[in-house]
Scaffold this motif. Structure first.
Motif, PDB file in Angstrom:
ATOM      1  N   PRO A 191     -22.644  16.313  33.298  1.00 56.42           N
ATOM      2  CA  PRO A 191     -21.419  17.016  32.863  1.00 56.42           C
ATOM      3  C   PRO A 191     -21.351  17.178  31.347  1.00 56.42           C
ATOM      4  O   PRO A 191     -21.653  16.250  30.589  1.00 56.42           O
ATOM      5  CB  PRO A 191     -20.301  16.116  33.379  1.00 56.42           C
ATOM      6  CG  PRO A 191     -20.922  14.758  33.506  1.00 56.42           C
ATOM      7  CD  PRO A 191     -22.357  14.983  33.866  1.00 56.42           C
ATOM      8  N   LEU A 192     -20.939  18.355  30.945  1.00 56.63           N
ATOM      9  CA  LEU A 192     -20.722  18.667  29.524  1.00 56.63           C
ATOM     10  C   LEU A 192     -19.255  18.441  29.192  1.00 56.63           C
ATOM     11  O   LEU A 192     -18.366  18.968  29.858  1.00 56.63           O
ATOM     12  CB  LEU A 192     -21.106  20.121  29.236  1.00 56.63           C
ATOM     13  CG  LEU A 192     -20.706  20.684  27.876  1.00 56.63           C
ATOM     14  CD1 LEU A 192     -21.408  19.944  26.741  1.00 56.63           C
ATOM     15  CD2 LEU A 192     -21.004  22.184  27.807  1.00 56.63           C
ATOM     16  N   LEU A 193     -19.002  17.671  28.148  1.00 57.22           N
ATOM     17  CA  LEU A 193     -17.629  17.391  27.721  1.00 57.22           C
ATOM     18  C   LEU A 193     -17.307  18.227  26.490  1.00 57.22           C
ATOM     19  O   LEU A 193     -17.959  18.098  25.452  1.00 57.22           O
ATOM     20  CB  LEU A 193     -17.467  15.906  27.406  1.00 57.22           C
ATOM     21  CG  LEU A 193     -17.806  14.922  28.530  1.00 57.22           C
ATOM     22  CD1 LEU A 193     -17.507  13.488  28.094  1.00 57.22           C
ATOM     23  CD2 LEU A 193     -17.042  15.256  29.812  1.00 57.22           C
ATOM     24  N   LEU A 250     -19.442  21.625  33.766  1.00 55.35           N
ATOM     25  CA  LEU A 250     -18.393  21.161  32.857  1.00 55.35           C
ATOM     26  C   LEU A 250     -17.700  19.932  33.417  1.00 55.35           C
ATOM     27  O   LEU A 250     -17.317  19.893  34.592  1.00 55.35           O
ATOM     28  CB  LEU A 250     -17.363  22.263  32.615  1.00 55.35           C
ATOM     29  CG  LEU A 250     -17.788  23.434  31.720  1.00 55.35           C
ATOM     30  CD1 LEU A 250     -16.698  24.491  31.697  1.00 55.35           C
ATOM     31  CD2 LEU A 250     -18.092  22.947  30.317  1.00 55.35           C
ATOM     32  N   GLY A 251     -17.543  18.931  32.558  1.00 57.45           N
ATOM     33  CA  GLY A 251     -16.759  17.770  32.919  1.00 57.45           C
ATOM     34  C   GLY A 251     -15.308  17.993  32.561  1.00 57.45           C
ATOM     35  O   GLY A 251     -14.914  19.094  32.157  1.00 57.45           O
ATOM     36  N   PRO A 252     -14.459  16.972  32.664  1.00 57.06           N
ATOM     37  CA  PRO A 252     -13.046  17.135  32.297  1.00 57.06           C
ATOM     38  C   PRO A 252     -12.902  17.464  30.817  1.00 57.06           C
ATOM     39  O   PRO A 252     -13.656  16.942  29.991  1.00 57.06           O
ATOM     40  CB  PRO A 252     -12.429  15.773  32.625  1.00 57.06           C
ATOM     41  CG  PRO A 252     -13.551  14.851  32.914  1.00 57.06           C
ATOM     42  CD  PRO A 252     -14.782  15.633  33.152  1.00 57.06           C
ATOM     43  N   ASP A 260     -15.848  10.033  23.985  1.00 53.55           N
ATOM     44  CA  ASP A 260     -15.865  10.322  25.414  1.00 53.55           C
ATOM     45  C   ASP A 260     -17.264  10.243  26.014  1.00 53.55           C
ATOM     46  O   ASP A 260     -17.414   9.901  27.190  1.00 53.55           O
ATOM     47  CB  ASP A 260     -15.244  11.696  25.680  1.00 53.55           C
ATOM     48  CG  ASP A 260     -13.720  11.625  25.706  1.00 53.55           C
ATOM     49  OD1 ASP A 260     -13.176  10.672  25.126  1.00 53.55           O
ATOM     50  OD2 ASP A 260     -13.092  12.517  26.295  1.00 53.55           O
ATOM     51  N   VAL A 261     -18.313  10.562  25.245  1.00 54.19           N
ATOM     52  CA  VAL A 261     -19.658  10.422  25.823  1.00 54.19           C
ATOM     53  C   VAL A 261     -20.057   8.952  25.920  1.00 54.19           C
ATOM     54  O   VAL A 261     -20.872   8.577  26.773  1.00 54.19           O
ATOM     55  CB  VAL A 261     -20.728  11.225  25.039  1.00 54.19           C
ATOM     56  CG1 VAL A 261     -20.464  12.713  25.128  1.00 54.19           C
ATOM     57  CG2 VAL A 261     -20.839  10.767  23.598  1.00 54.19           C
ATOM     58  N   ILE A 262     -19.519   8.111  25.056  1.00 54.03           N
ATOM     59  CA  ILE A 262     -19.795   6.676  25.176  1.00 54.03           C
ATOM     60  C   ILE A 262     -19.127   6.111  26.422  1.00 54.03           C
ATOM     61  O   ILE A 262     -19.702   5.301  27.153  1.00 54.03           O
ATOM     62  CB  ILE A 262     -19.318   5.931  23.912  1.00 54.03           C
ATOM     63  CG1 ILE A 262     -20.243   6.249  22.733  1.00 54.03           C
ATOM     64  CG2 ILE A 262     -19.289   4.425  24.154  1.00 54.03           C
ATOM     65  CD1 ILE A 262     -19.826   5.612  21.431  1.00 54.03           C
ATOM     66  N   THR A 263     -17.902   6.546  26.695  1.00 53.51           N
ATOM     67  CA  THR A 263     -17.197   6.037  27.875  1.00 53.51           C
ATOM     68  C   THR A 263     -17.645   6.735  29.159  1.00 53.51           C
ATOM     69  O   THR A 263     -17.297   6.291  30.251  1.00 53.51           O
ATOM     70  CB  THR A 263     -15.673   6.200  27.697  1.00 53.51           C
ATOM     71  OG1 THR A 263     -15.370   7.576  27.448  1.00 53.51           O
ATOM     72  CG2 THR A 263     -15.186   5.351  26.540  1.00 53.51           C
ATOM     73  N   ASN A 264     -18.399   7.832  29.030  1.00 52.73           N
ATOM     74  CA  ASN A 264     -18.970   8.539  30.184  1.00 52.73           C
ATOM     75  C   ASN A 264     -20.481   8.672  29.961  1.00 52.73           C
ATOM     76  O   ASN A 264     -20.966   9.733  29.547  1.00 52.73           O
ATOM     77  CB  ASN A 264     -18.350   9.929  30.339  1.00 52.73           C
ATOM     78  CG  ASN A 264     -16.868   9.862  30.643  1.00 52.73           C
ATOM     79  OD1 ASN A 264     -16.460   9.776  31.794  1.00 52.73           O
ATOM     80  ND2 ASN A 264     -16.048   9.896  29.599  1.00 52.73           N
ATOM     81  N   ALA A 321     -22.599  11.770  30.624  1.00 51.43           N
ATOM     82  CA  ALA A 321     -22.125  13.045  30.086  1.00 51.43           C
ATOM     83  C   ALA A 321     -22.837  13.371  28.768  1.00 51.43           C
ATOM     84  O   ALA A 321     -23.552  12.550  28.202  1.00 51.43           O
ATOM     85  CB  ALA A 321     -20.618  12.997  29.876  1.00 51.43           C
ATOM     86  N   TRP A 322     -22.619  14.590  28.284  1.00 47.49           N
ATOM     87  CA  TRP A 322     -23.154  15.018  26.992  1.00 47.49           C
ATOM     88  C   TRP A 322     -22.169  15.971  26.346  1.00 47.49           C
ATOM     89  O   TRP A 322     -21.272  16.496  26.997  1.00 47.49           O
ATOM     90  CB  TRP A 322     -24.526  15.670  27.136  1.00 47.49           C
ATOM     91  CG  TRP A 322     -24.565  16.919  27.990  1.00 47.49           C
ATOM     92  CD1 TRP A 322     -24.448  17.000  29.350  1.00 47.49           C
ATOM     93  CD2 TRP A 322     -24.746  18.273  27.536  1.00 47.49           C
ATOM     94  NE1 TRP A 322     -24.538  18.317  29.779  1.00 47.49           N
ATOM     95  CE2 TRP A 322     -24.723  19.121  28.686  1.00 47.49           C
ATOM     96  CE3 TRP A 322     -24.916  18.859  26.278  1.00 47.49           C
ATOM     97  CZ2 TRP A 322     -24.874  20.495  28.607  1.00 47.49           C
ATOM     98  CZ3 TRP A 322     -25.074  20.237  26.202  1.00 47.49           C
ATOM     99  CH2 TRP A 322     -25.055  21.041  27.352  1.00 47.49           C
ATOM    100  N   THR A 323     -22.315  16.173  25.059  1.00 51.50           N
ATOM    101  CA  THR A 323     -21.492  17.131  24.343  1.00 51.50           C
ATOM    102  C   THR A 323     -22.344  17.807  23.284  1.00 51.50           C
ATOM    103  O   THR A 323     -23.526  17.490  23.130  1.00 51.50           O
ATOM    104  CB  THR A 323     -20.252  16.458  23.718  1.00 51.50           C
ATOM    105  OG1 THR A 323     -19.345  17.462  23.254  1.00 51.50           O
ATOM    106  CG2 THR A 323     -20.634  15.543  22.559  1.00 51.50           C
ATOM    107  N   VAL A 324     -21.766  18.747  22.580  1.00 46.67           N
ATOM    108  CA  VAL A 324     -22.467  19.412  21.470  1.00 46.67           C
ATOM    109  C   VAL A 324     -21.584  19.343  20.233  1.00 46.67           C
ATOM    110  O   VAL A 324     -20.348  19.399  20.325  1.00 46.67           O
ATOM    111  CB  VAL A 324     -22.820  20.885  21.783  1.00 46.67           C
ATOM    112  CG1 VAL A 324     -23.884  20.974  22.850  1.00 46.67           C
ATOM    113  CG2 VAL A 324     -21.585  21.679  22.185  1.00 46.67           C
TER     114      VAL A 324
END
Length: 308
Positions: free
Chosen positions: A185-187, A214-216, A227-231, A234-237
């Motif tokens: 999921p992408l955050l 897509l994540g939440p 949020d990526v540490i707690t999930n 997941a990943w983000t940009v």
């Protein structure tokens, strides 16, 4: 009737879509629909025929298009001529552009020592309005802008970096393919808050024949890195210029997309014809030289349109 409503009306008439016009204007679809509705109520006529599949101007809408274009062009001209000419260049931006801008300012000051150069921090919308009114000479943005009386000049591109938890299954790599990220999921903040990021990532996935998961959405009071540490799956940009020492702590992993597809244009918005000025033209060229997509600078993220 106000100028903002006319800008939104033109955006819808050009895009033939309320959702695409909202993205173009960097506002929500409900907001642009509300403003068009107010304009129609004031004029006493419908400006668009709306169906579930098609949006197209009514005869009244078609007649209004050239008038709206003239009004907005005159607005920009009126604001510009009302300003007293000054031996000054004012750059409007957010803090993520500061390092490159300072390098460019130094170049321009060497060439024009008597020129006053100002760097003013403003939100995305305020940057554009400042240029249109003549209060600023150039606004630095990510992405493009289409507004009567203004021009967009390309200055360079900037990489989007992939950030995950150090516990993510792909965290051992320095580069990663989009196809491999499709399983996770992408955050991101809501699309209405980060149209540019969503569009760039979605288009890149379409290019490789995959669909982004897509994540939440990230809440306003959260940060992507938290949020990526707690999930951890997941990943983000993040824009490369917002990556700081905090982002590269042991709990996080920063990677590049293997094929270089995650890149965004960096542009300057100026008043039409203003780059005929030798000093401003020199500034634009100096900014192009400093907008190096491989340069990662330690600046804090900005919660506006082009950073989070």
């Amino acid at each position: 009737m106000d100028f903002r409503q006319l800008r939104y009306f033109l955006a819808v008439s050009e895009e033939l879509s309320f959702s695409r016009a909202a993205e173009k204007c960097f506002i929500s679809q409900s907001a642009i629909s509300h403003q068009i509705g107010k304009l129609e109520h004031e004029l006493g006529t419908a400006l668009f025929d709306r169906t579930t599949r098609v949006v197209k101007p009514t005869p009244a809408g078609f007649r209004l298009v050239p008038i709206a274009q003239q009004v907005l062009a005159l607005e920009t001209q009126a604001l510009a001529v009302a300003r007293e000419p000054r031996n000054r260049i004012r750059i409007s931006a957010n803090m993520t552009f500061a390092p490159q801008s300072l390098d460019a300012i130094a170049q321009v000051r060497s060439r024009y020592p008597d020129l006053d150069i100002e760097f003013v921090i403003k939100s995305f919308a305020d940057r554009i309005d400042a240029v249109a009114s003549g209060d600023a000479d150039i606004a630095l943005i990510r992405g493009h802008l289409d507004r009567p009386g203004l021009e967009t000049v390309e200055l360079g591109v900037e990489d989007l970096l992939i950030v995950t938890s150090s516990q993510h299954p792909l965290s051992a790599f320095s580069t990663v393919a989009l196809g491999d990220l499709a399983h996770y999921p992408l955050l991101l903040p809501p699309r209405s808050n980060q149209v540019l990021l969503h569009t760039v990532v979605e288009d890149a996935f379409v290019e490789v024949g995959r669909r982004v998961q897509l994540g939440p959405p990230i809440p306003r009071d959260h940060t992507a890195t938290l949020d990526v540490i707690t999930n951890p799956r997941a990943w983000t940009v993040l824009f490369a210029s917002t990556v700081t020492g905090n982002t590269t702590r042991p709990g996080l992993r920063v990677m590049r997309e293997a094929a270089g597809r995650l890149r965004v244009p960096v542009c300057g918005v100026v008043r039409s014809g203003s780059t005929d000025s030798a000093a401003l033209s020199f500034m634009v060229n100096a900014l192009r030289q400093t907008m190096d997509p491989r340069t990662e600078t330690a600046t804090p993220p900005d919660p506006e349109e082009d950073g989070f």
